[in-house]
Each structure stands twice: as C-alpha cells, then as structure tokens.
Design a protein around this motif. Structure first.
Motif, short mmCIF file in Angstrom:
data_model
loop_
_atom_site.label_atom_id
_atom_site.label_comp_id
_atom_site.label_asym_id
_atom_site.label_seq_id
_atom_site.Cartn_x
_atom_site.Cartn_y
_atom_site.Cartn_z
N GLN A 261 57.31 117.39 69.14
CA GLN A 261 57.85 117.79 70.45
C GLN A 261 56.77 117.82 71.53
O GLN A 261 57.06 117.67 72.71
CB GLN A 261 58.41 119.21 70.36
N HIS A 262 55.55 118.08 71.10
CA HIS A 262 54.46 118.19 72.07
C HIS A 262 53.59 116.94 72.14
O HIS A 262 52.47 116.98 72.67
CB HIS A 262 53.61 119.43 71.74
N GLY A 263 54.07 115.86 71.61
CA GLY A 263 53.35 114.58 71.73
C GLY A 263 52.11 114.51 70.86
O GLY A 263 51.19 113.74 71.13
N LEU A 264 52.09 115.33 69.79
CA LEU A 264 50.89 115.37 68.95
C LEU A 264 50.99 114.48 67.71
O LEU A 264 50.04 114.40 66.94
CB LEU A 264 50.60 116.83 68.54
N VAL A 265 52.12 113.81 67.54
CA VAL A 265 52.25 112.86 66.42
C VAL A 265 52.12 111.47 67.02
O VAL A 265 53.02 111.00 67.71
CB VAL A 265 53.59 113.03 65.69
N ARG A 266 51.01 110.85 66.77
CA ARG A 266 50.71 109.57 67.41
C ARG A 266 49.63 108.87 66.63
O ARG A 266 49.14 109.39 65.64
CB ARG A 266 50.23 109.83 68.85
N GLU A 267 49.23 107.67 67.07
CA GLU A 267 48.10 107.00 66.44
C GLU A 267 46.88 107.91 66.60
O GLU A 267 46.71 108.56 67.62
CB GLU A 267 47.84 105.66 67.12
N ARG A 268 46.04 107.92 65.58
CA ARG A 268 44.82 108.76 65.56
C ARG A 268 45.14 110.26 65.41
O ARG A 268 44.30 111.10 65.71
CB ARG A 268 43.94 108.54 66.79
N SER A 269 46.37 110.59 65.01
CA SER A 269 46.67 111.97 64.63
C SER A 269 46.57 112.06 63.12
O SER A 269 47.17 111.25 62.41
CB SER A 269 48.09 112.37 65.04
#
Ligand code: GUN
Ligand code: ZN
Length: 438
Positions: A261-269
């Motif tokens: 929800q907070h945009g923390l699942v992404r490439e380089r996570s």
C-alpha cells in the motif's frame, strides 16, 4: 604513470552461469579443475583452463598460485544485522520476546559513534573471514550506526548496502524516531553514501509492527524519489508477529499488503523471511520484482518456521540467502547453506550443491539487482572471490579425499566447513582476508 594491475590466479574454479533449477548435474555451472582467472584493475577479464590461458598470457600479469584450493565467487549475504553481533546466540525466546529482551537493549548503544565503529569494524572483518564479499545490512535507528558500517565497508572496499532503521512505535522510547526525522535522516544518509565506492543505501523500516502508516508512507515516498535505492525490511517471520500486524493494520489484505500500500514492494526491495505468505503475496512480489531473503539458521533458532523455496520459484520470485545474525547463529554462508539444505529437506525439496552455490552467489546478486557486477566470474564483473581450503580440519581432509567431483566436494564443505575452510577472501582482486595457519 600507473599501469593496469594485472593478476592471474591459478586454482580450481566453480561458478554458476544461471539458475540450475532442480537439476543435480547442471550446465548452469562451469568448473575448471586446473583453471586460471585473469583480473585487470579489479575486474574479471577471463576465466578458463590454465594451460590454454597461460599459453597466451602476457608477461605483465602477476601469477598467484592457489593450486589445490577451490575458488568460488564471493558469498552474498542478503540479510544481516551488524549491531546484533554482540548478542548472537541469546537463549530462549521467539521473535517478539527476543526483540524486547535482546535486540533492542543491544541496539541502544549505537548512538555512540565509537561503539558503532568498533562493532562495525569487527563485523566487516568477520564477514570477510567467512568469505562474504557483498551484504545487505541492518544498522540501528541511529544515523551514527549507518556512518559506522559504511565507513568500515569503504575502508575494505566491500560491497555493502545498509541504512538507518525506521521505527516510530511499539519499541523502547529511546529507540524511536518519527515519520519526519525518519525521512529526513534517511535522505541525508542516502545522499551521503549511495553510490560511493561499492556502497548502496537501503531504506529500512524495521517491520510493519514498529512503524505508523505515516512513517511507512514517508519511506515509500523516499523509495519512489530514489528508485535505485534499496528497501530492506522483514515480513511474515513469526505467527504472533503476523497476528499483531493484522490487528494493527485491519484494512490491509495481508502483512505484505501493508508494505505494498505504501509503495514499498518494488524492484530492489528485499524482504527477510517470507515464511507465512499466501499465493497473492507471492504473486505480488513476483510482479513487482521484489526479492525474498531466506534465512534458515535464524528461522530454526527462533522457531519461526520453514521457508518454501519451491513456491517462491514457482512464482518466479527472486531469492537470496541471509544469515540474519544475531537471530541467525552463524556469520558464514557455508553454514547457512547447510541449514538451508536441512530446512528444505524437511519439506521434500532437496537442494543440490550447485543450487546452494547459486543461492549464495548469483541468486543473491539477482535478488539485489547486482548480477551485472557480482555473482560469478563473467568478464567485466568485480573479482570478488573466496579461496576454499580442502583440508582445513583432519575430518575435512579425510572426507574430501573420498569425493569424486566438485559438487560433492562443495557439499561436504558446506555441511562440515566453516570459517576455517576459508583460506582467503579477495575483493576486486585484492587480498582482503588471509587465514592465519600458524
Ligand atoms: N523483525 C523485526 N526486527 C527483527 C530483527 O532484528 N531480527 C529478526 N530476525 N526479525 C525481526
Ligand atoms: Zn533480520
């Protein structure tokens, strides 16, 4: 005038060119019994059979003879806490109590720059003693703790990714920040360290249970402003923790969903543990290019659960291995591979030796989006590698005399070996650690 530094290392070499999948005999790995690794200005320029490469070698190469040793790419630890060095192997509790009893009290001291520097120096040397050349590292909530680990890593020219821990609730008051200082301090540190030497910055909310929505939103904002920075946190490690997060974030579909929800699942996570996820969580991680850090010794030590590699792979999620010291019980990736083998065995997912090598090297590099730099001996990559001793103890010498191929040799090394099996560690072709056999 300074010329190009040219070195040629002679030994046996084993490295992965791709993911071996579930196969035992895999052409995803390359082996040279009597091999030569050519290094120019810290980068691999060639690898191949020694007789072939020596024939055409120009006289300006320094020859370093490590014949008799097995050299593999430097190990990659995708999740470890340097401030927990001094409380590794603390008896008796599961995650939430363990944090209160051991982790938080130990982390308090890292506001003191001298203490932080002392532990960071020891930690970096300990990784090198174990053959680890790249690591994604938790610091503490104190900005001084981040300066200390980056300073120590820069001195060694080690590839370290780290960042200030963010936590603004559910933790001792003297370890608490808030959404605004979390954002501002992280941004300052990121600007100071990201891309310097071989360092990278990781935005590091500890876990959902110690952050407010405001703080996670601030972390997400920073992550979107700096897409080439890392995000590093924990998810779904322990059932009580999962329940706690569900109570704290009732509007969220799942624990991972809080981060998403907070945009923390992404490439380089990079998410440590990932034990209690569901199908949609794994799909989300795969779709967004996030990675899992499988930390077997920690998961066994804290009685947290068993990581399911098969499911992660079915969904095409990137996976690396992590020691997770101080919940993990070893700094060594050899030991971590051994524990991974045992965990996966319990789930009827036997991990081949070549798969173990992959997870500890190229797989880790892919999880960290660093496979254009490290992870194997392809030309152009940083010459980071480990020199493994085939006779570190009487038992190893005796047992390894019975092995007939490199996969068996490596398997015995990961099951029986430890830091004593690491004769030397090289960073960009330079000796960074040499065992003292005196
Ligand atoms: N979850 C939140 N913090 C921690 C930590 O320090 N160690 C582990 N293993 N899990 C955590
Ligand atoms: Zn951890």
């Amino acid at each position: 005038m300074t010329g190009v530094r040219k070195k040629a290392f002679r030994a046996s070499f084993w490295h992965c060119l791709g993911d071996p999948g579930n196969s035992i005999e895999s052409d995803a790995a390359e082996f040279f019994e009597d091999g030569l690794l050519l290094v120019e200005d810290g980068k691999v320029s060639a690898i191949g059979p020694a007789d072939k490469l020596l024939a055409g070698l120009s006289s300006d190469f320094e020859l370093i003879d490590r014949s008799g040793s097995l050299i593999v790419p430097g190990f990659i630890d995708t999740h470890v806490h340097y401030p927990q060095t001094d409380m590794i192997a603390a008896y008796g509790s599961k995650l939430l109590d363990w944090l209160q009893c051991y982790a938080y009290p130990t982390e308090r001291a890292f506001g003191d720059p001298e203490h932080a520097a002392d532990v960071a120096d020891f930690f970096v040397k300990e990784l090198l003693r174990n053959g680890t050349t790249t690591a994604l590292v938790f610091a503490t909530v104190h900005p001084t703790s981040v300066d200390a680990i980056f300073t120590a890593a820069l001195r060694e020219n080690m590839r370290v990714l780290s960042g200030k821990v963010l936590m603004d609730r559910n933790c001792p008051a003297d370890l608490r920040d808030d959404a605004l200082t979390a954002y501002n301090d992280s941004k300052l540190l990121l600007e100071r360290w990201h891309g310097r030497g071989r360092l990278g910055y990781a935005i590091t909310p500890r876990f959902a249970a110690t952050s407010t929505d405001d703080q996670l939103a601030a972390a997400g904002r920073l992550a979107s402003e700096y897409p080439d920075s890392y995000v590093h946190t924990h998810v779904a490690e322990n059932r009580d923790e999962v329940e706690l997060v569900a109570k704290m974030f009732p509007q969220s579909r799942s624990y991972l969903g809080v981060y998403d929800q907070h945009g923390l699942v992404r490439e380089r996570s990079v998410f440590a543990h990932c034990l209690h996820l569901d199908e949609s969580d794994r799909q989300c991680m795969s779709r967004k290019g996030a990675a899992m850090s499988f930390c077997p010794s920690s998961n066994l030590f804290l009685g947290s659960g068993l990581f399911n590699l098969e499911l992660a792979e079915q969904h095409g999620v990137r996976v690396g291995l992590g020691t997770d010291v101080g919940a993990g019980t070893s700094f060594g990736m050899l030991n971590t591979m051994s524990e991974a083998y045992k965990v996966l065995h319990l789930e009827h997912q036997p991990m081949s030796p070549v798969k173990a090598l992959y997870l500890a090297t190229l797989g880790g590099a892919r999880a960290l989006y660093l496979d254009d730099r490290v992870g194997n001996f392809e030309a152009g990559k940083d010459a980071d590698f480990v020199v493994l001793n085939r006779a570190a103890t009487p038992l190893l010498e005796r047992r390894l005399a019975m092995t007939e191929n490199v996969a068996d040799t490596f398997f015995v090394l990961m099951m029986l070996g430890d830091d004593r099996s690491v004769d030397a560690t090289y960073l960009m072709g330079e000796l960074a650690h040499e065992a003292n056999h005196a």
